[in-house]
Design a protein around this motif. Sequence first.
Motif, PDB file in Angstrom:
ATOM      1  N   VAL A 140       0.835  -1.131  -0.262  1.00 58.74           N
ATOM      2  CA  VAL A 140       0.082   0.013  -0.135  1.00 58.74           C
ATOM      3  C   VAL A 140       0.833   1.286   0.057  1.00 58.74           C
ATOM      4  CG1 VAL A 140      -1.898   1.218   1.221  1.00 58.74           C
ATOM      5  CG2 VAL A 140      -2.019  -1.249   1.125  1.00 58.74           C
ATOM      6  N   LEU A 141       0.753   1.938  -0.820  1.00 59.03           N
ATOM      7  CA  LEU A 141       1.603   3.118  -0.962  1.00 59.03           C
ATOM      8  C   LEU A 141       0.931   4.419  -0.316  1.00 59.03           C
ATOM      9  CD1 LEU A 141       2.384   3.034  -5.025  1.00 59.03           C
ATOM     10  CD2 LEU A 141       3.635   2.190  -2.947  1.00 59.03           C
ATOM     11  N   ILE A 142       1.832   5.089   0.540  1.00 58.05           N
ATOM     12  CA  ILE A 142       1.307   6.079   1.455  1.00 58.05           C
ATOM     13  C   ILE A 142       2.135   7.291   1.047  1.00 58.05           C
ATOM     14  CG2 ILE A 142       0.715   6.868   3.772  1.00 58.05           C
ATOM     15  CD1 ILE A 142       0.528   4.020   4.688  1.00 58.05           C
ATOM     16  N   ALA A 143       1.461   8.359   0.893  1.00 55.72           N
ATOM     17  CA  ALA A 143       2.253   9.754   0.561  1.00 55.72           C
ATOM     18  C   ALA A 143       2.420  10.507   1.532  1.00 55.72           C
ATOM     19  CB  ALA A 143       1.311  10.462  -0.759  1.00 55.72           C
ATOM     20  N   HIS A 144       1.523  10.744   2.541  1.00 55.94           N
ATOM     21  CA  HIS A 144       1.663  11.671   3.641  1.00 55.94           C
ATOM     22  C   HIS A 144       0.793  10.995   5.026  1.00 55.94           C
ATOM     23  CE1 HIS A 144       2.491  15.576   5.340  1.00 55.94           C
ATOM     24  NE2 HIS A 144       1.261  15.627   5.886  1.00 55.94           N
ATOM     25  N   ASP A 166       4.954  12.702  25.600  1.00 52.77           N
ATOM     26  CA  ASP A 166       3.260  13.149  24.958  1.00 52.77           C
ATOM     27  C   ASP A 166       3.415  14.334  24.163  1.00 52.77           C
ATOM     28  OD1 ASP A 166       3.944  14.940  27.093  1.00 52.77           O
ATOM     29  OD2 ASP A 166       2.257  14.448  28.218  1.00 52.77           O
ATOM     30  N   GLY A 167       2.260  14.878  23.739  1.00 52.49           N
ATOM     31  CA  GLY A 167       2.230  15.935  22.918  1.00 52.49           C
ATOM     32  C   GLY A 167       2.913  15.868  21.355  1.00 52.49           C
ATOM     33  N   ILE A 168       2.990  14.347  21.262  1.00 50.69           N
ATOM     34  CA  ILE A 168       3.623  14.105  19.724  1.00 50.69           C
ATOM     35  C   ILE A 168       2.787  14.553  18.520  1.00 50.69           C
ATOM     36  CG2 ILE A 168       4.762  12.329  18.314  1.00 50.69           C
ATOM     37  CD1 ILE A 168       4.914  10.544  21.018  1.00 50.69           C
ATOM     38  N   ASN A 169       3.386  15.532  17.820  1.00 50.80           N
ATOM     39  CA  ASN A 169       2.899  16.164  16.603  1.00 50.80           C
ATOM     40  C   ASN A 169       3.926  15.976  15.324  1.00 50.80           C
ATOM     41  OD1 ASN A 169      -0.099  17.276  17.576  1.00 50.80           O
ATOM     42  ND2 ASN A 169       1.404  18.029  18.622  1.00 50.80           N
ATOM     43  N   ALA A 170       3.439  15.256  14.556  1.00 48.92           N
ATOM     44  CA  ALA A 170       4.607  14.920  13.334  1.00 48.92           C
ATOM     45  C   ALA A 170       3.911  14.743  12.031  1.00 48.92           C
ATOM     46  CB  ALA A 170       5.114  13.507  13.905  1.00 48.92           C
ATOM     47  N   ALA A 171       4.710  15.055  10.988  1.00 49.95           N
ATOM     48  CA  ALA A 171       4.336  14.720   9.777  1.00 49.95           C
ATOM     49  C   ALA A 171       5.281  13.982   8.993  1.00 49.95           C
ATOM     50  CB  ALA A 171       4.071  16.030   8.892  1.00 49.95           C
ATOM     51  N   VAL A 172       5.002  13.125   8.263  1.00 46.06           N
ATOM     52  CA  VAL A 172       5.903  12.000   7.429  1.00 46.06           C
ATOM     53  C   VAL A 172       5.399  12.187   6.071  1.00 46.06           C
ATOM     54  CG1 VAL A 172       6.715   9.806   7.248  1.00 46.06           C
ATOM     55  CG2 VAL A 172       5.866  10.572   9.303  1.00 46.06           C
ATOM     56  N   ASP A 173       6.436  12.490   5.122  1.00 51.21           N
ATOM     57  CA  ASP A 173       6.076  12.444   3.675  1.00 51.21           C
ATOM     58  C   ASP A 173       6.859  11.540   3.064  1.00 51.21           C
ATOM     59  OD1 ASP A 173       4.620  14.964   3.156  1.00 51.21           O
ATOM     60  OD2 ASP A 173       6.117  15.810   4.182  1.00 51.21           O
ATOM     61  N   ILE A 174       6.345  10.526   2.156  1.00 46.31           N
ATOM     62  CA  ILE A 174       7.063   9.527   1.356  1.00 46.31           C
ATOM     63  C   ILE A 174       6.755  10.037  -0.210  1.00 46.31           C
ATOM     64  CG2 ILE A 174       7.350   7.193   0.850  1.00 46.31           C
ATOM     65  CD1 ILE A 174       5.797   6.696   3.609  1.00 46.31           C
ATOM     66  N   ALA A 176       8.133   9.618  -4.502  1.00 46.10           N
ATOM     67  CA  ALA A 176       7.862   8.424  -5.183  1.00 46.10           C
ATOM     68  C   ALA A 176       8.851   7.287  -5.285  1.00 46.10           C
ATOM     69  CB  ALA A 176       7.701   8.861  -6.583  1.00 46.10           C
ATOM     70  N   GLU A 177      10.094   7.743  -5.031  1.00 43.98           N
ATOM     71  CA  GLU A 177      11.370   7.006  -4.705  1.00 43.98           C
ATOM     72  C   GLU A 177      11.378   6.296  -3.225  1.00 43.98           C
ATOM     73  OE1 GLU A 177      14.814   9.058  -5.970  1.00 43.98           O
ATOM     74  OE2 GLU A 177      14.024   9.365  -7.964  1.00 43.98           O
ATOM     75  N   ARG A 178      10.422   6.334  -2.640  1.00 40.83           N
ATOM     76  CA  ARG A 178      10.430   5.753  -1.263  1.00 40.83           C
ATOM     77  C   ARG A 178      11.250   6.361  -0.254  1.00 40.83           C
ATOM     78  NH1 ARG A 178       6.228   3.545  -0.277  1.00 40.83           N
ATOM     79  NH2 ARG A 178       6.948   1.813   1.087  1.00 40.83           N
ATOM     80  N   ARG A 179      11.666   7.690  -0.350  1.00 38.30           N
ATOM     81  CA  ARG A 179      12.399   8.501   0.342  1.00 38.30           C
ATOM     82  C   ARG A 179      11.457   8.953   1.506  1.00 38.30           C
ATOM     83  NH1 ARG A 179      15.784  10.047  -3.972  1.00 38.30           N
ATOM     84  NH2 ARG A 179      14.328  11.817  -4.256  1.00 38.30           N
ATOM     85  N   VAL A 180      12.040   8.841   2.879  1.00 40.60           N
ATOM     86  CA  VAL A 180      11.169   9.430   3.905  1.00 40.60           C
ATOM     87  C   VAL A 180      11.806  10.387   4.582  1.00 40.60           C
ATOM     88  CG1 VAL A 180      10.001   8.642   6.038  1.00 40.60           C
ATOM     89  CG2 VAL A 180      10.397   6.827   4.419  1.00 40.60           C
ATOM     90  N   THR A 181      10.676  11.500   4.701  1.00 45.38           N
ATOM     91  CA  THR A 181      11.188  12.777   5.628  1.00 45.38           C
ATOM     92  C   THR A 181       9.948  13.020   6.974  1.00 45.38           C
ATOM     93  OG1 THR A 181      12.209  13.789   3.516  1.00 45.38           O
ATOM     94  CG2 THR A 181      11.786  15.159   5.538  1.00 45.38           C
ATOM     95  N   ALA A 182      10.581  12.935   8.081  1.00 41.32           N
ATOM     96  CA  ALA A 182       9.664  13.117   9.180  1.00 41.32           C
ATOM     97  C   ALA A 182      10.175  14.156   9.951  1.00 41.32           C
ATOM     98  CB  ALA A 182       9.454  11.769   9.771  1.00 41.32           C
ATOM     99  N   GLY A 183       9.284  14.785  10.746  1.00 44.42           N
ATOM    100  CA  GLY A 183       9.527  16.113  11.545  1.00 44.42           C
ATOM    101  C   GLY A 183       8.408  16.396  12.217  1.00 44.42           C
ATOM    102  N   GLY A 184       8.889  16.719  13.550  1.00 45.17           N
ATOM    103  CA  GLY A 184       7.671  17.049  14.547  1.00 45.17           C
ATOM    104  C   GLY A 184       8.305  17.617  15.893  1.00 45.17           C
ATOM    105  N   GLU A 185       7.340  17.624  16.635  1.00 43.74           N
ATOM    106  CA  GLU A 185       7.520  17.866  18.138  1.00 43.74           C
ATOM    107  C   GLU A 185       7.056  17.055  19.269  1.00 43.74           C
ATOM    108  OE1 GLU A 185       6.022  22.055  18.420  1.00 43.74           O
ATOM    109  OE2 GLU A 185       3.678  21.019  18.677  1.00 43.74           O
ATOM    110  N   ALA A 186       7.669  17.108  20.352  1.00 46.40           N
ATOM    111  CA  ALA A 186       6.943  16.011  21.563  1.00 46.40           C
ATOM    112  C   ALA A 186       7.301  16.881  22.757  1.00 46.40           C
ATOM    113  CB  ALA A 186       7.404  14.834  21.253  1.00 46.40           C
TER     114      ALA A 186
END
Length: 637
Positions: A140-144, A166-174, A176-186
């Motif tokens: 299953v391909l997931i973009a965001h 706690d207070g984990i708020n994050a965004a993950v982008d994947i 087309a070449e399956r590279r993952v970038t994630a960032g957020g706060e906690a």
Amino acid sequence: MRFSRTAGIALAVLIAAAALLLSIGIPSRAITSAIETRVARDTGYRIAIAGRSKVSLFPGFSVTLSDVTLDDPNDRNPDRRLRIASIRAELPLGSVISGAPQITELTLTRPVLRVPLIRDGAAAAAAAPPAATPTQPTPVLIAHVTVQDGVVIMANTADRVEDRIDGINAAVDIDAERRVTAGGEARLGGRPATFRIRSDAPRDGQPLPMELTFAAPDWLNGAIAAKAEVRLRGALLQINGLSGTLGDGAFNGWASADLSGKPQLKLDLDFQRLDLGDPRRQPAPAGAPWSDARFDLTFLNYLDAQLRLSAAELNLGAAHFAPASIDARLSGGTLTAQFAQLGVYDGEASGQLTIDAGPRTPAITLRADFKNVRARPLLAGLADFDRIDGKLQAEMTLRADGDSVRAVMASLGGTASVAVRDGEIRGVNVAQMIRRLTTTPLSGWEANSTETTDLTELAASFRIAQGKAATTDLALAGPLVRMTGAGTIDLGAKALALRVEPKLVLTTQGQAPQGQSTAPGSGPAAEPVGLGIPVVIDGPWASPRIYPDIAGVLDDPAAAYARLRAMGQGLFGGTGNGTAGPDGAASGPLGESIGRLIQQGLQSGGAARPPAPGSAQPDRPNNQPDVNAIIKQLFGR
């Protein structure tokens, strides 16, 4: 006509039903059951959907699941599970129909991951048998992915221990070449932290290049920026080629963690500079009591580890070490750290620190040897005392129980032997201070930042119990002062209770170190002259009371006053216009007055003041002097 009319009614009903479905969604228990079956088949995990679920067609095709729980049916520990308040997946309808779903947006709202803290490694291994191998899932391909208000709870129910991220708020982008970038706060322990990760998509057993940036201003003295190759083989996590910076210091090394039960960590890191301790901690004001802020070491019970840390510079709070090398082992809640040739302020230290976090109150044991260490920065950093400088030699074996600095210092026990050589006492002129004691007691050290007292040696051995260090062999030697004494240093209360016998060298002529003769022709070495009265140093070590022990005068007043007469000639003379006394020391007007005052008191047995002309001497039994009057005159007491 009738057919066309019936068809028109049916079309109107379909249009109305379609409008209703577009506005409220399609409740679908069949879809829920299909999801539960598919997840169990493809992953081996069990998913339970206890809340509402629906499929919406407007504004796009989406599936929403509420009150979702995910766990491993083969795990005997019921505390290990993931619970999510709601999951919403948005995806093109065409990808679902084609059998190759592509999720454009996946939103997890209030996910709560519970991680059990395992204390017994053997029990953990028995409680977690290998899970059944799942079938190969359809990818299953997931973009965001968006995580909103997430929580990680690490708990041990039996020990009533619980820690949270706690207070984990994050965004993950994947892409087309399956590279993952994630960032957020906690929030870690209620304190903010931020993170950013870049990596390829996880592939079981394959090394993945990863970059990490992490900042927690209340915990770390600078941000971490690191990169490494990460490999996950089942429950074994391997991190190789680890390098990066912590603040402005670089580091490199490797790590591994076996997560199959109780975590087994291996770590080897080398730092150019490592800063530990609370970066936001403000220096305590002079004389402030030890901190009673509680430190929690219970986490040591839920991790086993082998650690090797080395650093060109190590800063532990206000203390500085360069270089530093520490080998540590953590097992069963007991941490044992060995350090050898630890660079400490131009000298070195070696020893062992043991912390037993198994009991409710941690037990701490320290064995340490210090050689040629500069005393002032070490004592200032560890004990908030900066008046003594010189080369420190020390051997100590200490033990304590407590979960705060104040509790640890108040429970200290053991032994210590300390010597400081070839240095100085800063901010204090000891000889001048002792001279002042013949006229008035002192409140505090009467410190002057420009004054110093040369120090040949200061030595003492201590027996320590309940935070109180007792000594019977305190000895201080300097060019102009000698002192012996005994008493107690209350380490928990930062207080002194000492009784010392000070002696002064009345002249530097012909002076030589103790045990050595003077050069030919220079005359005999100056003999120290005692005050004749013990001096009490009592109260907070930042500002103690210093005064003569008057009871010492009453024991042998004649001997005490004879010495005071010599002190009067030697300590208060030397003005340049006096005459030489019996011992060769110059005797100025003040010295002569004090000497004559004492002599008259001893000879006449009368009051300390010289009698007025023509007045009669009062009768004294046994021709004894009026001790109280003389003391009152000399000491104002």
